[in-house]
Every structure is written in structure tokens, then in C-alpha cells.
Design a protein around this motif. Structure first.
Motif, PDB file in Angstrom:
ATOM      1  N   ALA A  43      -7.690  25.852  10.959  1.00 38.44           N
ATOM      2  CA  ALA A  43      -8.418  24.610  11.213  1.00 38.44           C
ATOM      3  C   ALA A  43      -7.466  23.528  11.727  1.00 38.44           C
ATOM      4  O   ALA A  43      -6.266  23.555  11.424  1.00 38.44           O
ATOM      5  CB  ALA A  43      -9.096  24.136   9.934  1.00 38.44           C
ATOM      6  N   PRO A  44      -7.984  22.592  12.523  1.00 39.98           N
ATOM      7  CA  PRO A  44      -7.106  21.534  13.049  1.00 39.98           C
ATOM      8  C   PRO A  44      -6.597  20.599  11.961  1.00 39.98           C
ATOM      9  O   PRO A  44      -7.273  20.388  10.947  1.00 39.98           O
ATOM     10  CB  PRO A  44      -8.000  20.781  14.035  1.00 39.98           C
ATOM     11  CG  PRO A  44      -9.398  21.136  13.667  1.00 39.98           C
ATOM     12  CD  PRO A  44      -9.352  22.485  13.014  1.00 39.98           C
ATOM     13  N   ALA A  45      -5.417  20.046  12.181  1.00 36.67           N
ATOM     14  CA  ALA A  45      -4.873  18.996  11.324  1.00 36.67           C
ATOM     15  C   ALA A  45      -5.456  17.662  11.786  1.00 36.67           C
ATOM     16  O   ALA A  45      -6.091  17.580  12.836  1.00 36.67           O
ATOM     17  CB  ALA A  45      -3.355  18.973  11.440  1.00 36.67           C
ATOM     18  N   THR A  46      -5.215  16.606  11.011  1.00 38.66           N
ATOM     19  CA  THR A  46      -5.650  15.276  11.438  1.00 38.66           C
ATOM     20  C   THR A  46      -4.859  14.898  12.695  1.00 38.66           C
ATOM     21  O   THR A  46      -3.628  14.934  12.679  1.00 38.66           O
ATOM     22  CB  THR A  46      -5.397  14.238  10.337  1.00 38.66           C
ATOM     23  OG1 THR A  46      -6.105  14.646   9.171  1.00 38.66           O
ATOM     24  CG2 THR A  46      -5.867  12.857  10.753  1.00 38.66           C
ATOM     25  N   PRO A  47      -5.549  14.566  13.791  1.00 36.90           N
ATOM     26  CA  PRO A  47      -4.822  14.254  15.025  1.00 36.90           C
ATOM     27  C   PRO A  47      -4.119  12.903  14.949  1.00 36.90           C
ATOM     28  O   PRO A  47      -4.504  12.030  14.175  1.00 36.90           O
ATOM     29  CB  PRO A  47      -5.921  14.239  16.091  1.00 36.90           C
ATOM     30  CG  PRO A  47      -7.175  13.920  15.343  1.00 36.90           C
ATOM     31  CD  PRO A  47      -7.004  14.494  13.963  1.00 36.90           C
ATOM     32  N   ILE A  48      -3.112  12.757  15.777  1.00 35.30           N
ATOM     33  CA  ILE A  48      -2.401  11.488  15.912  1.00 35.30           C
ATOM     34  C   ILE A  48      -2.935  10.814  17.172  1.00 35.30           C
ATOM     35  O   ILE A  48      -2.900  11.404  18.257  1.00 35.30           O
ATOM     36  CB  ILE A  48      -0.886  11.731  16.030  1.00 35.30           C
ATOM     37  CG1 ILE A  48      -0.371  12.313  14.715  1.00 35.30           C
ATOM     38  CG2 ILE A  48      -0.149  10.441  16.389  1.00 35.30           C
ATOM     39  CD1 ILE A  48       1.010  12.905  14.806  1.00 35.30           C
ATOM     40  N   CYS A  49      -3.462   9.607  17.004  1.00 38.55           N
ATOM     41  CA  CYS A  49      -4.022   8.870  18.140  1.00 38.55           C
ATOM     42  C   CYS A  49      -3.064   7.776  18.564  1.00 38.55           C
ATOM     43  O   CYS A  49      -2.520   7.089  17.711  1.00 38.55           O
ATOM     44  CB  CYS A  49      -5.306   8.162  17.751  1.00 38.55           C
ATOM     45  SG  CYS A  49      -6.607   9.257  17.324  1.00 38.55           S
ATOM     46  N   GLU A  50      -2.926   7.633  19.858  1.00 36.16           N
ATOM     47  CA  GLU A  50      -2.168   6.507  20.388  1.00 36.16           C
ATOM     48  C   GLU A  50      -3.120   5.652  21.209  1.00 36.16           C
ATOM     49  O   GLU A  50      -3.607   6.087  22.252  1.00 36.16           O
ATOM     50  CB  GLU A  50      -0.994   7.003  21.233  1.00 36.16           C
ATOM     51  CG  GLU A  50       0.067   7.675  20.377  1.00 36.16           C
ATOM     52  CD  GLU A  50       1.277   8.118  21.174  1.00 36.16           C
ATOM     53  OE1 GLU A  50       1.462   7.638  22.306  1.00 36.16           O
ATOM     54  OE2 GLU A  50       2.020   8.951  20.650  1.00 36.16           O
ATOM     55  N   VAL A  51      -3.404   4.462  20.678  1.00 37.91           N
ATOM     56  CA  VAL A  51      -4.317   3.527  21.329  1.00 37.91           C
ATOM     57  C   VAL A  51      -3.581   2.201  21.456  1.00 37.91           C
ATOM     58  O   VAL A  51      -3.150   1.642  20.457  1.00 37.91           O
ATOM     59  CB  VAL A  51      -5.606   3.327  20.493  1.00 37.91           C
ATOM     60  CG1 VAL A  51      -6.533   2.318  21.155  1.00 37.91           C
ATOM     61  CG2 VAL A  51      -6.323   4.656  20.273  1.00 37.91           C
ATOM     62  N   PRO A  52      -3.407   1.686  22.675  1.00 40.95           N
ATOM     63  CA  PRO A  52      -2.744   0.381  22.808  1.00 40.95           C
ATOM     64  C   PRO A  52      -3.610  -0.706  22.182  1.00 40.95           C
ATOM     65  O   PRO A  52      -4.834  -0.667  22.311  1.00 40.95           O
ATOM     66  CB  PRO A  52      -2.616   0.189  24.324  1.00 40.95           C
ATOM     67  CG  PRO A  52      -3.648   1.082  24.924  1.00 40.95           C
ATOM     68  CD  PRO A  52      -3.847   2.220  23.972  1.00 40.95           C
TER      69      PRO A  52
ATOM     70  N   VAL B 237      -3.892   0.389  34.467  1.00 40.40           N
ATOM     71  CA  VAL B 237      -4.142   1.769  34.062  1.00 40.40           C
ATOM     72  C   VAL B 237      -3.745   1.899  32.596  1.00 40.40           C
ATOM     73  O   VAL B 237      -2.649   1.507  32.210  1.00 40.40           O
ATOM     74  CB  VAL B 237      -3.307   2.746  34.917  1.00 40.40           C
ATOM     75  CG1 VAL B 237      -3.471   4.174  34.430  1.00 40.40           C
ATOM     76  CG2 VAL B 237      -3.716   2.631  36.383  1.00 40.40           C
ATOM     77  N   VAL B 238      -4.646   2.429  31.772  1.00 41.88           N
ATOM     78  CA  VAL B 238      -4.380   2.574  30.344  1.00 41.88           C
ATOM     79  C   VAL B 238      -4.696   4.004  29.926  1.00 41.88           C
ATOM     80  O   VAL B 238      -5.743   4.536  30.275  1.00 41.88           O
ATOM     81  CB  VAL B 238      -5.246   1.591  29.518  1.00 41.88           C
ATOM     82  CG1 VAL B 238      -5.007   1.796  28.030  1.00 41.88           C
ATOM     83  CG2 VAL B 238      -4.946   0.156  29.900  1.00 41.88           C
ATOM     84  N   GLN B 239      -3.760   4.608  29.208  1.00 42.27           N
ATOM     85  CA  GLN B 239      -4.000   5.960  28.713  1.00 42.27           C
ATOM     86  C   GLN B 239      -3.952   5.995  27.196  1.00 42.27           C
ATOM     87  O   GLN B 239      -3.004   5.517  26.599  1.00 42.27           O
ATOM     88  CB  GLN B 239      -2.980   6.938  29.295  1.00 42.27           C
ATOM     89  CG  GLN B 239      -3.218   8.366  28.796  1.00 42.27           C
ATOM     90  CD  GLN B 239      -2.346   9.386  29.517  1.00 42.27           C
ATOM     91  OE1 GLN B 239      -2.403   9.522  30.719  1.00 42.27           O
ATOM     92  NE2 GLN B 239      -1.537  10.096  28.760  1.00 42.27           N
ATOM     93  N   LEU B 240      -5.000   6.566  26.598  1.00 39.31           N
ATOM     94  CA  LEU B 240      -5.046   6.792  25.157  1.00 39.31           C
ATOM     95  C   LEU B 240      -4.793   8.273  24.951  1.00 39.31           C
ATOM     96  O   LEU B 240      -5.263   9.094  25.749  1.00 39.31           O
ATOM     97  CB  LEU B 240      -6.426   6.428  24.598  1.00 39.31           C
ATOM     98  CG  LEU B 240      -6.748   4.933  24.406  1.00 39.31           C
ATOM     99  CD1 LEU B 240      -6.609   4.148  25.683  1.00 39.31           C
ATOM    100  CD2 LEU B 240      -8.151   4.777  23.847  1.00 39.31           C
TER     101      LEU B 240
END
Length: 103
Positions: free
Chosen positions: A2-11, A19-22
Motif C-alpha cells: 500500500a502507498p505511504a503518506t505522500p509528500i506534497c510540495e505546494v508553494p 509558471v507554478v508546479q506542485l
């Protein structure tokens, strides 16, 4: 696995018109997870490049395989709370905690 808790990168802040990338990533899931982004609790649709998308004024590209959410030209309308969910069909899907992006 099963997947682990993901790490999110949100400015936290972004300039209008830039241009913005999450990004969203987890490494434990096998098979590899697919990622779904949410804005203010609502699932974002994956852009397919058809005419209806342009009519819906979609300003981003979401890649479910890599977990990226890319805004080509971010607008004030893109301000909100974003989080992503990782799922691979095994066990429960996992979400990262939401982060607010102010444009």
C-alpha cells in the motif's frame, strides 16, 4: 504494498502569470502509485486537450503518474487549499495534509 503518506510540495505564494508546479510523491507503494490532486476538497480533472477543457478555463496540467500539477500561467482563481492523494489499488489511499497557495 500500500502507498505511504505522500509528500506534497505546494508553494505558499505565487505571482499571477508565472509558471507554478506542485509536486506529490511517495516511494513505498508497489505497484507505483497514481496521484490525484484536490483543490478545496474537490478533485481536479485531468486535462486531455479537448476543446471542452479550454471552455472550462483549465489553466493546469495534472500528471497522475508523476504527481505533478503544473500551472502554465497561474491566476488569482487558482488560490486555494491543495492536497494530493496517492493510490495504487492496494490498501487505503493516502493523502498529504492540505496546503494553501495564495496567488
Amino acid at each position: 504494498v500500500a502507498p505511504a503518506t505522500p509528500i506534497c510540495e505546494v508553494p505558499s505564494t505565487a505571482m499571477t502569470g508565472t509558471v507554478v508546479q506542485l509536486s506529490c510523491k511517495e516511494t513505498e507503494g508497489s505497484p507505483p502509485s497514481e496521484y490525484q490532486w484536490y483543490k478545496n476538497g474537490v478533485a481536479l480533472v485531468e486535462k486531455t486537450g479537448t476543446g471542452s477543457d479550454r471552455a472550462a478555463n483549465i489553466t493546469y496540467t495534472m500528471n497522475k503518474k508523476s504527481g505533478t500539477l503544473l500551472f502554465n500561467t497561474v491566476t488569482k482563481n487558482d488560490t486555494g487549499e491543495y492536497f494530493c492523494e496517492a493510490s495504487n489499488g492496494i490498501g487505503l489511499s493516502q493523502k498529504c495534509s492540505g496546503k494553501r497557495m495564495q496567488v
